[in-house]
Write a protein that holds these residues in place. Structure first.
Motif, mmCIF file in Angstrom:
data_model
loop_
_atom_site.group_PDB
_atom_site.id
_atom_site.type_symbol
_atom_site.label_atom_id
_atom_site.label_comp_id
_atom_site.label_asym_id
_atom_site.label_seq_id
_atom_site.Cartn_x
_atom_site.Cartn_y
_atom_site.Cartn_z
ATOM 1 N N SER A 55 0.852 -1.194 0.000
ATOM 2 C CA SER A 55 0.000 0.000 0.000
ATOM 3 C C SER A 55 0.890 1.248 0.000
ATOM 4 O O SER A 55 1.994 1.235 0.527
ATOM 5 C CB SER A 55 -0.896 0.003 1.236
ATOM 6 N N VAL A 56 0.393 2.316 -0.616
ATOM 7 C CA VAL A 56 1.155 3.569 -0.714
ATOM 8 C C VAL A 56 0.431 4.630 0.114
ATOM 9 O O VAL A 56 -0.781 4.825 -0.053
ATOM 10 C CB VAL A 56 1.224 4.027 -2.193
ATOM 11 N N ILE A 57 1.167 5.298 1.011
ATOM 12 C CA ILE A 57 0.554 6.337 1.846
ATOM 13 C C ILE A 57 1.302 7.649 1.637
ATOM 14 O O ILE A 57 2.527 7.706 1.812
ATOM 15 C CB ILE A 57 0.571 5.921 3.335
ATOM 16 N N GLU A 58 0.560 8.658 1.212
ATOM 17 C CA GLU A 58 1.205 9.930 0.882
ATOM 18 C C GLU A 58 0.563 11.097 1.644
ATOM 19 O O GLU A 58 -0.600 11.037 2.045
ATOM 20 C CB GLU A 58 1.081 10.199 -0.623
ATOM 21 N N LEU A 59 1.349 12.155 1.797
ATOM 22 C CA LEU A 59 0.851 13.399 2.386
ATOM 23 C C LEU A 59 0.733 14.413 1.256
ATOM 24 O O LEU A 59 1.595 14.481 0.394
ATOM 25 C CB LEU A 59 1.836 13.934 3.428
ATOM 26 N N ARG A 60 -0.335 15.190 1.281
ATOM 27 C CA ARG A 60 -0.500 16.213 0.249
ATOM 28 C C ARG A 60 -0.269 17.585 0.871
ATOM 29 O O ARG A 60 -0.877 17.918 1.884
ATOM 30 C CB ARG A 60 -1.902 16.133 -0.340
ATOM 31 N N SER A 61 0.638 18.343 0.276
ATOM 32 C CA SER A 61 0.951 19.677 0.812
ATOM 33 C C SER A 61 -0.145 20.661 0.401
ATOM 34 O O SER A 61 -0.992 20.346 -0.439
ATOM 35 C CB SER A 61 2.299 20.154 0.276
ATOM 36 N N ASP A 62 -0.080 21.884 0.951
ATOM 37 C CA ASP A 62 -1.089 22.899 0.636
ATOM 38 C C ASP A 62 -1.117 23.229 -0.850
ATOM 39 O O ASP A 62 -2.158 23.572 -1.400
ATOM 40 C CB ASP A 62 -0.828 24.187 1.438
ATOM 41 N N ASP A 63 0.065 23.132 -1.516
ATOM 42 C CA ASP A 63 0.065 23.434 -2.954
ATOM 43 C C ASP A 63 -0.133 22.186 -3.819
ATOM 44 O O ASP A 63 0.176 22.196 -5.018
ATOM 45 C CB ASP A 63 1.300 24.256 -3.370
ATOM 46 N N GLY A 64 -0.608 21.109 -3.221
ATOM 47 C CA GLY A 64 -1.042 19.961 -4.005
ATOM 48 C C GLY A 64 0.033 18.932 -4.325
ATOM 49 O O GLY A 64 -0.205 17.984 -5.068
ATOM 50 N N VAL A 65 1.231 19.084 -3.737
ATOM 51 C CA VAL A 65 2.316 18.127 -4.015
ATOM 52 C C VAL A 65 2.181 16.914 -3.093
ATOM 53 O O VAL A 65 1.996 17.060 -1.879
ATOM 54 C CB VAL A 65 3.701 18.804 -3.819
#
Ligand code: DP6
Length: 345
Positions: A55-65
């Motif tokens: 499984s892949v777990i990501e964080l999204r920054s305020d500018d969408g990265v």
């Protein structure tokens, strides 16, 4: 197979502090909170049936990265994904992305909003229907007691009135039924603001988990438990009757009590900073000037200042002037989680 949900954080009026069984999240007594509106976590979960990859777990920054989440962050999330996947009887892997509307280091309970949003988005992606009771039970199984309350809007109690500690510790199926959150009143019932005075912006040094573990080492903890039943009742009545004076008294009493326990634990935990005391003093002055402001602090230095909604802007402006306050987040009581049409990936 892709679902996005957002869930708000909440601020406890009567705190969950210490547990009879931390692993199964069995508290000593119920807690009561107000669900927020602006401070939210938004989480998109995609389920890939039959996929044997990681499984892949990501964080999204305020500018969408999107960037990979650090391992300290992913362990509890992965365990929760697995729990829900096996309940749904499905095989496959997940892709998860999450974003907080508030600064991660603001010391606001991001695990409450985060695990509530993760629970609802994962259930959605798996096609697992959850009603409000089941949502709060599942949120609790993530290990975050405060997340149990964040799946409901307005004013919330967890566990439910039919719960007893004995029931939870018996280990029968009955403990699960009552170990859920219930709504005491809707957000419309009593529109209150929550102005969060940020006096520290770094991550806190001592986690809630460590704090929970140390409660019984404080000589004052037993007394807290003795005082709890009438205190809960006073808080419930104050909410029901929109009795601001009674709410001010009981909320400040319980906030200071948590920190009394923390400071007298072995080893002691000092969450307060000079700015914390400065805000508390300012709140008392504001009350003398006729405002209905009152404070509470979770396991951190930041101060949540509550007041009637129409006083929120004035109170925020006053708090921003207090020495040691970096900034103020103006929030309010809200309706709870919702599904979102816009996915994060
Ligand atoms: C002080 O075990 O819910 O906020 O999962 O780290 O958010 P996290 O903590 P949790 O304990 C919350 C402790 C508290 C009081 C409260 O919210 O009731």
């Amino acid at each position: 197979m892709k679902y996005t949900a957002s869930a708000p954080s909440n601020i406890a009026f009567i705190k969950y502090w210490g547990a009879l069984d931390l692993e199964r999240v069995v508290p000593h007594h119920p807690s009561i909170s107000m669900t927020l509106e602006q401070c939210r976590s938004t989480t998109t979960v995609e389920f890939r049936p039959g996929d044997e990859g990681e499984s892949v777990i990501e964080l999204r920054s305020d500018d969408g990265v999107l960037s990979p989440a650090p391992p300290a962050f992913t362990t509890r999330i992965s365990a929760h994904l697995e729990r829900l996947r096996s309940a749904a009887g499905a095989e496959g892997s997940f892709r998860v992305a999450t974003h907080n509307s508030f600064p991660a280091a603001a010391g606001i309970a991001s695990s409450a909003s985060g695990f509530a949003a993760l629970t609802l988005s994962t259930a959605g992606a798996l096609g697992l229907p959850l009603d409000a009771d089941e949502s709060s039970r599942w949120a609790r199984r993530s290990g975050s007691g405060s997340a149990t309350r964040s799946v409901l809007g307005g004013y919330v109690q967890w566990p439910a009135p039919d719960w007893t500690p004995e029931l939870s510790l018996s280990g029968t199926g009955d403990d699960e039924a009552s170990n859920r959150a219930v709504q005491l009143a809707t957000a419309e019932h009593w529109p209150l603001a929550n102005c969060i005075a940020l006096v520290e912006t770094g991550p806190k040094e001592v986690s809630s988990l460590q704090g929970h573990n140390l409660t019984t080492t404080s000589p004052h903890f037993r007394r807290r438990l003795e005082l709890m039943a009438p205190r809960l009742e006073r808080c419930r009545r104050a909410i029901e009757g929109r009795d601001l004076e009674a709410l001010i008294e009981v909320v400040e009493e319980d906030a200071v009590d948590l920190h009394l326990i923390a400071m007298s634990s072995q080893p002691p935990i000092y969450y307060w900073q000079p700015g914390t005391l400065a805000v508390m003093a300012r709140v008392r002055e504001l009350r003398k000037q006729g405002l209905g402001a009152f404070f509470t602090m979770d396991a951190g230095a930041n101060v949540h200042v509550l007041c009637p909604l129409d006083q929120g802007a004035k109170v925020s402006a006053e708090l921003a002037e207090v020495p040691g306050v970096h900034s103020v987040i103006e929030d309010r009581v809200g309706d709870g989680p919702r599904s979102e049409a816009q996915h994060l990936f």
